[in-house]
Design an enzyme around this catalytic site. Sequence first.
Site, PDB file in Angstrom:
ATOM      1  N   LYS A 102     -36.681 -41.847   8.733  1.00 17.33           N
ATOM      2  CA  LYS A 102     -37.354 -42.783   9.625  1.00 17.33           C
ATOM      3  C   LYS A 102     -38.572 -43.439   8.972  1.00 17.33           C
ATOM      4  O   LYS A 102     -38.782 -44.649   9.119  1.00 17.33           O
ATOM      5  CB  LYS A 102     -37.758 -42.040  10.901  1.00 17.33           C
ATOM      6  CG  LYS A 102     -38.365 -42.883  11.984  1.00 17.33           C
ATOM      7  CD  LYS A 102     -38.341 -42.152  13.306  1.00 17.33           C
ATOM      8  CE  LYS A 102     -39.006 -40.791  13.215  1.00 17.33           C
ATOM      9  NZ  LYS A 102     -40.450 -40.879  12.897  1.00 17.33           N
ATOM     10  N   ARG A 242     -43.703 -26.447   2.944  1.00 13.77           N
ATOM     11  CA  ARG A 242     -44.339 -26.330   4.247  1.00 13.77           C
ATOM     12  C   ARG A 242     -43.800 -25.110   4.979  1.00 13.77           C
ATOM     13  O   ARG A 242     -42.620 -24.772   4.852  1.00 13.77           O
ATOM     14  CB  ARG A 242     -44.081 -27.590   5.078  1.00 13.77           C
ATOM     15  CG  ARG A 242     -44.948 -28.758   4.689  1.00 13.77           C
ATOM     16  CD  ARG A 242     -44.596 -30.016   5.462  1.00 13.77           C
ATOM     17  NE  ARG A 242     -44.308 -29.767   6.877  1.00 13.77           N
ATOM     18  CZ  ARG A 242     -44.071 -30.738   7.769  1.00 13.77           C
ATOM     19  NH1 ARG A 242     -44.087 -31.997   7.381  1.00 13.77           N
ATOM     20  NH2 ARG A 242     -43.813 -30.446   9.027  1.00 13.77           N
TER      21      ARG A 242
END
Length: 308
Positions: A102, A242
Amino acid sequence: MAAISTCGVNFRAGGKSQRPPPSSPPPYASLCPPSSVSAKTPKLFFSSKLSVASSNSCISLRSNQTLFTPRLGKSHGTALVVASAKPEPLKIMISGAPASGKGTQCELITKKYGLVHVAAGDLLRAEIASGSENGKRAKEYMEKGQLVPNEIVATIVKERLLKPDAQENGWLLDGYPRSMSQATALMEFDFQPDVFILLEVPEGLLVERVVGRRLDPVTGRIYHLKYSPPENEEIAARLTQRFDDTEEKVKLRLRTHHQNVEAVLSLYKDVTLKVDGSVSKEEVFSQIDLALTKLFEDRKATSGTLAA
């Protein structure tokens, strides 16, 4: 001296200001009866700007934000209006699961179409940093580990979409709304998209994209062990992952995304554009660009329907 009259519009002809009678038709509907200018019917076009001059007079008209440019012929006084309409700016929402690409598509869309990129997360962080009233309220919820209420986020988004640059150039709302309540709040503020873009990527590929992501803590750049590996061993040695980029956590995030997006789609089903996001970024953008180009061209044609 030739004169042109329109409804509710002040204009100048030969330096004198006049106010046409209220019973006249709107300026974009017609010009004066042929007897006031010429027996020959003038042509009328939409125009974003107006400035015309003949050998004897200069006439300029403005109605709302549409400007017309009548030009008087030398011998017959025929009124000719030449114009180029500016279409209504595009209003787009885009949604996609984590790692659907996106962010990349937002960059490509805004670059080509000049839209204002609006990301709710960025707005919220900026609002908190500014110390505004909404920012303070949002910070209180976040410090307690709670979600920021929809009305706060929706208000922040609304204020951004109402800024002059977004109103003039159009906007691309990134990753928002994410739930039925958020979408409903935007509808209450009268924000409706022309297109709701949904990037569709198979879950297996999404998991692979997320789990393989790595962050360079020095530069902030995101790498992928398979699709975009680091340039050298030095960079590879300092990459980190992460904490939520694990297979278990990404699958949980994907389930939440799918549940929420189905609810949002029920409101925007008539303007939803589903795009295959599993191909290259160039191919993904080609699908989006094709649809937006058609929409933009249709809008240009519609805005010029009064052209003769």
